[in-house]
Design a protein around this motif. Structure first.
Motif, PDB file in Angstrom:
ATOM      1  N   ALA A  74      34.524  63.212  -5.339  1.00 17.49           N
ATOM      2  CA  ALA A  74      34.058  63.302  -3.951  1.00 17.49           C
ATOM      3  C   ALA A  74      32.535  63.398  -3.891  1.00 17.49           C
ATOM      4  CB  ALA A  74      34.699  64.505  -3.264  1.00 17.49           C
ATOM      5  N   ILE A  75      31.943  64.170  -4.765  1.00 15.77           N
ATOM      6  CA  ILE A  75      30.482  64.279  -4.795  1.00 15.77           C
ATOM      7  C   ILE A  75      29.849  62.924  -5.068  1.00 15.77           C
ATOM      8  CG2 ILE A  75      28.554  65.199  -6.162  1.00 15.77           C
ATOM      9  CD1 ILE A  75      30.206  67.795  -6.417  1.00 15.77           C
ATOM     10  N   ALA A  76      30.442  62.189  -6.000  1.00 13.90           N
ATOM     11  CA  ALA A  76      29.909  60.865  -6.325  1.00 13.90           C
ATOM     12  C   ALA A  76      30.008  59.925  -5.128  1.00 13.90           C
ATOM     13  CB  ALA A  76      30.646  60.281  -7.523  1.00 13.90           C
ATOM     14  N   GLN A  77      31.112  59.967  -4.412  1.00 13.32           N
ATOM     15  CA  GLN A  77      31.256  59.070  -3.266  1.00 13.32           C
ATOM     16  C   GLN A  77      30.367  59.475  -2.101  1.00 13.32           C
ATOM     17  OE1 GLN A  77      35.349  58.368  -2.238  1.00 13.32           O
ATOM     18  NE2 GLN A  77      35.356  56.624  -3.616  1.00 13.32           N
ATOM     19  N   ILE A  78      30.190  60.746  -1.903  1.00 11.60           N
ATOM     20  CA  ILE A  78      29.328  61.201  -0.811  1.00 11.60           C
ATOM     21  C   ILE A  78      27.868  60.856  -1.103  1.00 11.60           C
ATOM     22  CG2 ILE A  78      28.451  63.281   0.339  1.00 11.60           C
ATOM     23  CD1 ILE A  78      31.340  64.390   0.088  1.00 11.60           C
ATOM     24  N   ASN A  79      27.483  60.864  -2.370  1.00  6.87           N
ATOM     25  CA  ASN A  79      26.095  60.590  -2.739  1.00  6.87           C
ATOM     26  C   ASN A  79      25.784  59.115  -2.942  1.00  6.87           C
ATOM     27  OD1 ASN A  79      24.960  63.171  -2.662  1.00  6.87           O
ATOM     28  ND2 ASN A  79      25.907  63.676  -4.608  1.00  6.87           N
ATOM     29  N   THR A  80      26.660  58.240  -2.500  1.00 10.13           N
ATOM     30  CA  THR A  80      26.341  56.812  -2.492  1.00 10.13           C
ATOM     31  C   THR A  80      26.337  56.344  -1.039  1.00 10.13           C
ATOM     32  OG1 THR A  80      28.679  56.382  -2.936  1.00 10.13           O
ATOM     33  CG2 THR A  80      27.168  56.153  -4.785  1.00 10.13           C
ATOM     34  N   PRO A  81      25.255  56.623  -0.324  1.00 13.72           N
ATOM     35  CA  PRO A  81      25.224  56.307   1.109  1.00 13.72           C
ATOM     36  C   PRO A  81      25.046  54.810   1.357  1.00 13.72           C
ATOM     37  CG  PRO A  81      23.107  57.138   0.433  1.00 13.72           C
ATOM     38  CD  PRO A  81      24.006  57.227  -0.771  1.00 13.72           C
ATOM     39  N   TYR A  82      25.448  54.386   2.538  1.00 10.51           N
ATOM     40  CA  TYR A  82      25.249  53.003   2.983  1.00 10.51           C
ATOM     41  C   TYR A  82      24.016  52.971   3.878  1.00 10.51           C
ATOM     42  CZ  TYR A  82      25.985  48.649   5.473  1.00 10.51           C
ATOM     43  OH  TYR A  82      25.819  47.405   6.023  1.00 10.51           O
ATOM     44  N   GLN A  83      23.062  52.112   3.531  1.00 15.46           N
ATOM     45  CA  GLN A  83      21.796  52.069   4.255  1.00 15.46           C
ATOM     46  C   GLN A  83      21.758  51.017   5.362  1.00 15.46           C
ATOM     47  OE1 GLN A  83      19.555  54.337   3.657  1.00 15.46           O
ATOM     48  NE2 GLN A  83      20.537  55.159   1.834  1.00 15.46           N
ATOM     49  N   LYS A  90      30.196  51.048   7.783  1.00 12.06           N
ATOM     50  CA  LYS A  90      30.024  52.481   8.048  1.00 12.06           C
ATOM     51  C   LYS A  90      31.377  53.159   8.278  1.00 12.06           C
ATOM     52  CE  LYS A  90      25.342  52.533   9.869  1.00 12.06           C
ATOM     53  NZ  LYS A  90      24.474  52.875  10.988  1.00 12.06           N
ATOM     54  N   ARG A  91      32.246  52.507   9.028  1.00 11.16           N
ATOM     55  CA  ARG A  91      33.585  53.057   9.271  1.00 11.16           C
ATOM     56  C   ARG A  91      34.381  53.134   7.963  1.00 11.16           C
ATOM     57  NH1 ARG A  91      38.232  50.455   9.572  1.00 11.16           N
ATOM     58  NH2 ARG A  91      37.205  48.452   9.866  1.00 11.16           N
ATOM     59  N   LEU A  92      34.276  52.086   7.154  1.00  9.89           N
ATOM     60  CA  LEU A  92      34.991  52.087   5.874  1.00  9.89           C
ATOM     61  C   LEU A  92      34.461  53.174   4.941  1.00  9.89           C
ATOM     62  CD1 LEU A  92      35.293  48.244   5.320  1.00  9.89           C
ATOM     63  CD2 LEU A  92      37.177  49.842   5.696  1.00  9.89           C
ATOM     64  N   GLU A 128      33.344  42.990   3.123  1.00  5.92           N
ATOM     65  CA  GLU A 128      32.398  43.062   4.248  1.00  5.92           C
ATOM     66  C   GLU A 128      30.959  42.874   3.779  1.00  5.92           C
ATOM     67  OE1 GLU A 128      32.867  43.127   7.535  1.00  5.92           O
ATOM     68  OE2 GLU A 128      35.004  42.932   7.114  1.00  5.92           O
ATOM     69  N   GLU A 129      30.622  43.400   2.598  1.00  4.23           N
ATOM     70  CA  GLU A 129      29.282  43.204   2.069  1.00  4.23           C
ATOM     71  C   GLU A 129      29.033  41.747   1.751  1.00  4.23           C
ATOM     72  OE1 GLU A 129      29.201  45.965  -1.165  1.00  4.23           O
ATOM     73  OE2 GLU A 129      28.412  47.587   0.083  1.00  4.23           O
ATOM     74  N   ALA A 130      30.053  41.043   1.269  1.00  8.99           N
ATOM     75  CA  ALA A 130      29.907  39.611   0.987  1.00  8.99           C
ATOM     76  C   ALA A 130      29.712  38.820   2.276  1.00  8.99           C
ATOM     77  CB  ALA A 130      31.127  39.100   0.224  1.00  8.99           C
ATOM     78  N   LYS A 131      30.417  39.205   3.346  1.00  6.22           N
ATOM     79  CA  LYS A 131      30.245  38.538   4.643  1.00  6.22           C
ATOM     80  C   LYS A 131      28.832  38.761   5.185  1.00  6.22           C
ATOM     81  CE  LYS A 131      34.948  38.937   6.443  1.00  6.22           C
ATOM     82  NZ  LYS A 131      35.750  39.607   7.497  1.00  6.22           N
ATOM     83  N   GLU A 132      28.290  39.944   4.910  1.00 10.22           N
ATOM     84  CA  GLU A 132      26.980  40.297   5.439  1.00 10.22           C
ATOM     85  C   GLU A 132      25.871  39.441   4.831  1.00 10.22           C
ATOM     86  OE1 GLU A 132      25.211  44.305   4.682  1.00 10.22           O
ATOM     87  OE2 GLU A 132      25.996  44.644   6.677  1.00 10.22           O
TER      88      GLU A 132
END
Length: 135
Positions: A65-74, A81-83, A130-134
């Motif tokens: 959980a710490i690892a996932q929380i510390n990889t923010p989406y900029q 963001k929802r995902l 979604e990142e690939a679409k972006e």
């Protein structure tokens, strides 16, 4: 020459920030790997009745959980963001299932673990799409 010195210091700061980001990325990846292995081991050993397995599980889930929380989406994509929020919710549910290992005697922890696994699996496929679409 004063301008040159200021520019040089600014360039060094930017360089250090990039190096720190690379280090943090490696640390976060390591935390996620270790946390995932510990979570899997704790859940597997819980079935055998080993008394330390809930501790291993909850420490691993916490690291994950710490690892996932510390990889923010900029970015600004609302879908990603929802995902990301769903992904963090899944990580928190992993921790909650570890708490259920301690507090309940039934299989409630397994139900919570299944919901967390579905959220994590769904977001792990959808975010790269979604990142690939972006791009």
């Amino acid at each position: 020459t004063v301008f040159y010195e200021k520019a040089k210091r600014g360039h060094l700061r930017i360089r250090r920030r990039k190096q720190n980001r690379k280090r943090m990325k490696k640390i976060v990846q390591g935390l996620m790997m270790v946390g995932g292995i510990m979570t899997l081991a704790g859940a597997a050993f819980y079935i055998t009745g080993w008394f330390l397995s809930p501790y291993i599980y909850i420490i691993g889930a916490g690291l994950f959980a710490i690892a996932q929380i510390n990889t923010p989406y900029q970015g600004t994509n609302k879908i990603i963001k929802r995902l990301r929020l769903q992904q963090i919710l899944g990580a928190l549910m992993l921790i909650m299932s570890g708490i259920f290992m301690f507090t309940t005697r039934g299989n409630e922890w397994i139900a919570c673990l299944c919901i967390a696994a579905v959220l994590e699996l769904y977001t792990s496929f959808r975010i790269p799409q979604e990142e690939a679409k972006e791009q």
